[in-house]
Every structure is written in C-alpha cells, then in structure tokens.
Design a protein around this motif. Structure first.
Motif, short mmCIF file in Angstrom:
data_model
loop_
_atom_site.label_atom_id
_atom_site.label_comp_id
_atom_site.label_asym_id
_atom_site.label_seq_id
_atom_site.Cartn_x
_atom_site.Cartn_y
_atom_site.Cartn_z
N GLN A 85 0.84 -1.22 0.00
CA GLN A 85 0.00 0.00 0.00
C GLN A 85 0.87 1.25 0.00
O GLN A 85 0.62 2.19 -0.75
N ARG A 86 1.91 1.24 0.84
CA ARG A 86 2.81 2.40 0.87
C ARG A 86 3.49 2.55 -0.49
O ARG A 86 3.62 3.64 -1.03
N GLY A 87 3.89 1.40 -1.06
CA GLY A 87 4.56 1.42 -2.35
C GLY A 87 3.67 2.00 -3.44
O GLY A 87 4.12 2.76 -4.29
N ALA A 88 2.38 1.63 -3.40
CA ALA A 88 1.43 2.15 -4.39
C ALA A 88 1.35 3.67 -4.28
O ALA A 88 1.38 4.39 -5.27
N ARG A 89 1.29 4.14 -3.04
CA ARG A 89 1.20 5.59 -2.82
C ARG A 89 2.47 6.27 -3.33
O ARG A 89 2.42 7.28 -4.04
N ASN A 90 3.63 5.70 -3.02
CA ASN A 90 4.89 6.27 -3.50
C ASN A 90 4.93 6.29 -5.03
O ASN A 90 5.34 7.27 -5.64
N PHE A 91 4.52 5.17 -5.62
CA PHE A 91 4.58 5.06 -7.08
C PHE A 91 3.70 6.10 -7.75
O PHE A 91 4.13 6.79 -8.68
N VAL A 92 2.47 6.24 -7.23
CA VAL A 92 1.55 7.22 -7.82
C VAL A 92 2.09 8.63 -7.62
O VAL A 92 2.06 9.46 -8.52
N GLY A 93 2.63 8.90 -6.43
CA GLY A 93 3.09 10.24 -6.12
C GLY A 93 4.39 10.62 -6.82
O GLY A 93 4.57 11.78 -7.18
N TYR A 94 5.29 9.67 -7.01
CA TYR A 94 6.64 10.03 -7.47
C TYR A 94 7.05 9.46 -8.82
O TYR A 94 8.04 9.88 -9.37
N CYS A 95 6.35 8.45 -9.33
CA CYS A 95 6.81 7.82 -10.57
C CYS A 95 5.82 7.96 -11.72
O CYS A 95 6.22 8.10 -12.87
N LEU A 96 4.52 7.91 -11.40
CA LEU A 96 3.50 7.86 -12.43
C LEU A 96 3.48 9.13 -13.29
O LEU A 96 2.96 9.13 -14.40
N GLY A 97 4.07 10.21 -12.78
CA GLY A 97 4.14 11.43 -13.58
C GLY A 97 4.88 11.20 -14.88
O GLY A 97 4.61 11.84 -15.89
N CYS A 98 5.82 10.27 -14.88
CA CYS A 98 6.60 9.97 -16.09
C CYS A 98 6.41 8.53 -16.57
O CYS A 98 6.37 8.29 -17.77
N HIS A 99 6.38 7.59 -15.62
CA HIS A 99 6.29 6.17 -16.00
C HIS A 99 4.85 5.67 -15.97
O HIS A 99 4.17 5.88 -14.96
N SER A 100 4.41 4.98 -17.01
CA SER A 100 3.10 4.32 -16.98
C SER A 100 3.26 2.91 -16.44
O SER A 100 4.37 2.38 -16.34
N ALA A 101 2.11 2.31 -16.08
CA ALA A 101 2.05 0.87 -15.86
C ALA A 101 0.83 0.44 -16.65
O ALA A 101 -0.24 0.23 -16.10
N GLY B 66 -10.83 12.53 -13.92
CA GLY B 66 -11.39 12.01 -15.18
C GLY B 66 -11.08 10.55 -15.41
O GLY B 66 -11.62 9.94 -16.33
N GLN B 67 -10.22 9.94 -14.56
CA GLN B 67 -9.93 8.53 -14.77
C GLN B 67 -10.98 7.67 -14.08
O GLN B 67 -11.49 8.02 -13.01
N ARG B 68 -11.31 6.55 -14.74
CA ARG B 68 -12.30 5.64 -14.16
C ARG B 68 -11.58 4.49 -13.47
O ARG B 68 -10.44 4.18 -13.80
N PRO B 69 -12.27 3.82 -12.52
CA PRO B 69 -11.60 2.78 -11.73
C PRO B 69 -11.02 1.66 -12.59
O PRO B 69 -10.00 1.06 -12.22
N PHE B 70 -11.67 1.38 -13.74
CA PHE B 70 -11.18 0.25 -14.54
C PHE B 70 -10.15 0.68 -15.59
O PHE B 70 -9.71 -0.12 -16.40
N ASP B 71 -9.77 1.97 -15.57
CA ASP B 71 -8.71 2.40 -16.49
C ASP B 71 -7.37 1.81 -16.09
O ASP B 71 -7.19 1.39 -14.95
N THR B 72 -6.42 1.80 -17.04
CA THR B 72 -5.08 1.34 -16.69
C THR B 72 -4.25 2.52 -16.18
O THR B 72 -4.60 3.68 -16.39
N MET B 73 -3.15 2.21 -15.49
CA MET B 73 -2.34 3.26 -14.87
C MET B 73 -1.42 3.90 -15.90
O MET B 73 -0.25 3.55 -16.01
N VAL B 74 -2.01 4.83 -16.66
CA VAL B 74 -1.23 5.47 -17.72
C VAL B 74 -0.73 6.82 -17.22
O VAL B 74 -1.47 7.57 -16.59
#
Ligand code: HEC
Length: 251
Positions: free
Chosen positions: A46-62, A88-96
């Motif tokens: 859970q902490r990792g997910a928060r870190n990833f969204v906060g610090y990586c998703l700005g540039c890296h997709s999953a 604007g993202q929906r729950p079933f969207d991918t982490m782009v």
C-alpha cells in the motif's frame, strides 16, 4: 547404460549453466544491493502504491495494470482510490502516465520505460540499487548521474527525500594503461527529508509495488503452491497405501 548417460548429460549441463551464470554475474556491471522487499506485506505494498503514484506515475506508466485491480488486491477502498487517480480517470482504467511518451522522449532524450514488467525484466535488486545510487554530477543535464545506469536520462526525482549524494573518486589504471577516474563510493551530501534508513524503506516499498504489478497473482500463486505441494504429499501417501493393497495378493 542409456539412462546413466542421460543423467550425466543433465548434470553436466546443470553445472555449466551454474558456472557461466556465476562468471557473468561477477563480470557484469556494478554490485547490486539486495532489495529485501516482501511481496506478502500488504502494508508495504500500500505504501509502495502511494509512492509510485506520487513520485513515478508522472513519467512512467504501468499500462497493463488496472487501478481497480490494484485497489482490490491491496485492500484500498474505492473512495481512497479516487483520491489518488488523476481527474477524469475511471476505476477500470489502466495506470497510464499523464506524460505522452513522445513528449517524454523529447524532454529527457530517452523515454521512461513502462513499469508493468520492469521488475521482471531487470529484477528488484536492480531497481532498488538504481534508486539508491543517484549522485551529484555537474556534467550531466539534470546535475545527477547514477552508478547502476551511468549517464541515465532520469532526473533524481527523489532527491528531496534522499538528499544528494556526493561521489568519491579514485584513480585506477584502465585497460589501456592510462589512469582513469572512477567513482569509488558515494557519501551523504545535502540531507533530504528522510533519514537514510527511512529512505531505504521508502525505496523498498516502492520496489515491492513494482514487483507486485509485474505479477499481481504472485503472492496468491506462492501460497497456493504450498497447498499444492502438501496435497501431493498426502496424495502420495494414499497412492502408496493403495499400491500396497493391490499388490499384496500378487506377491
Ligand atoms: C521526471 C520523469 C521521471 C520520473 C518522475 C521518474 N522517472 Fe524513472 N526514468 C525516467 C527516464 C527519462 C528514464 C529513462 C532513463 C534512461 O534510459 O537513461 C527512467 C528510467 C527508469 C528506470 C530504468 C532504468 C533502466 O535500466 O532502464 C527505472 C527502474 C526507473 N526509472 C524507476 C523510477 C521510479 C521507481 C520512479 C518513482 C520513484 C521514477 N523512475 C520516476 C524519468 C522519470
């Protein structure tokens, strides 16, 4: 005789693989630190997910990972999920990522790779060591370099947390006989918001999450594997008893 030969070949092949693997590991790149992450720890994920969204998703997709799958697996309530998603993202969207790959390539010179399968391609130790070994280098466009991926195009996005490590150079004689300046070790420079231990566990949690998205069923698969092996053991016992029963009159 035939069987013996097959065995010999198998053993020899096994030995050779181990040896070449060992040789490769010792001659390849920098020493990697062990990530030591625990895929069974939901709190860490859970902490990792928060870190990833906060610090990586700005540039890296999953791009192979759906938000609601992550929420369901990690026990994140749907309401909390909304708060970390982009608008604007929906729950079933991918982490782009919000950043189009073309723009990223223009800005950084190299596109940030998709994270979905990166842990499987590079290994968790690699990603952990990569995030631990950024250091100050004024000759680079972002003012930082990296021991694991020299000349990396990625800025040190966690510098605020880790601080900026300073390199200690040593002079070695290169293969051509000329002296070469190489980074011998990294020293703590300006302090960041986190103490070194806290930063290491921040990175460990993040790597844990990246390993999880590489194979979301991994924890389940491993638990199930134990049950399967137990079942096979019990089954073997019964099969043996049954065999005794069938053969007792024949002997
Ligand atoms: C500002 C944009 C940006 C952010 C934010 C960012 N990265 Fe990167 N990352 C990049 C770029 C650009 C590359 C490509 C580097 C290269 O190929 O030289 C990269 C490459 C990587 C690599 C691959 C190294 C390799 O061997 O190919 C890893 C691992 C990585 N990033 C992890 C992360 C993690 C984890 C986070 C979040 C903590 C993160 N990055 C945040 C831009 C970013």
């Amino acid at each position: 005789m035939h069987i013996k030969k097959t065995w010999l070949v198998a053993v020899a092949a096994g030995l050779m693989t181990t040896m070449t693997h060992g040789a490769l590991a010792s001659s390849e790149g920098p020493h990697l630190a062990s990530a030591g992450n625990d895929i069974f720890s939901q709190a860490s994920l859970q902490r990792g997910a928060r870190n990833f969204v906060g610090y990586c998703l700005g540039c890296h997709s999953a791009k192979y990972v759906r938000w609601n799958r992550v929420a369901a697996d990690l026990g994140i309530p749907e309401a909390d999920l909304k708060s970390i998603q982009f608008t604007g993202q929906r729950p079933f969207d991918t982490m782009v990522s919000g950043m189009p790959p073309e723009a990223a390539k223009r800005w950084f010179g190299n596109a940030p790779p998709d994270m979905s399968l990166l842990a499987r391609a590079r290994g968790t130790d690699y990603i952990y060591s990569y995030l631990m070994s950024f250091y100050a280098d004024d000759s680079r466009p972002h003012g930082v370099n990296n021991l694991v991926l020299p000349g990396t195009a990625m800025p040190h996005v966690l510098a605020g947390l880790q601080g900026l490590q300073q390199p200690v150079y040593a002079t070695h004689t290169g293969e051509d006989g000329k002296p070469q300046s190489v980074v011998e070790k990294l020293e703590a420079g300006d302090a960041g918001q986190l103490a070194p231990e806290q930063y290491a566990s921040f990175v460990r949690d993040t790597v844990n999450f990246i390993e999880y998205i590489g194979e979301p069923v991994q924890a389940k698969r491993r638990t199930l594997g134990v049950w399967v092996v137990l079942f096979l053991l019990v089954f073997t016992a019964f099969a043996y008893l049954l065999k005794q029963e069938y053969w007792k009159d024949v002997k």
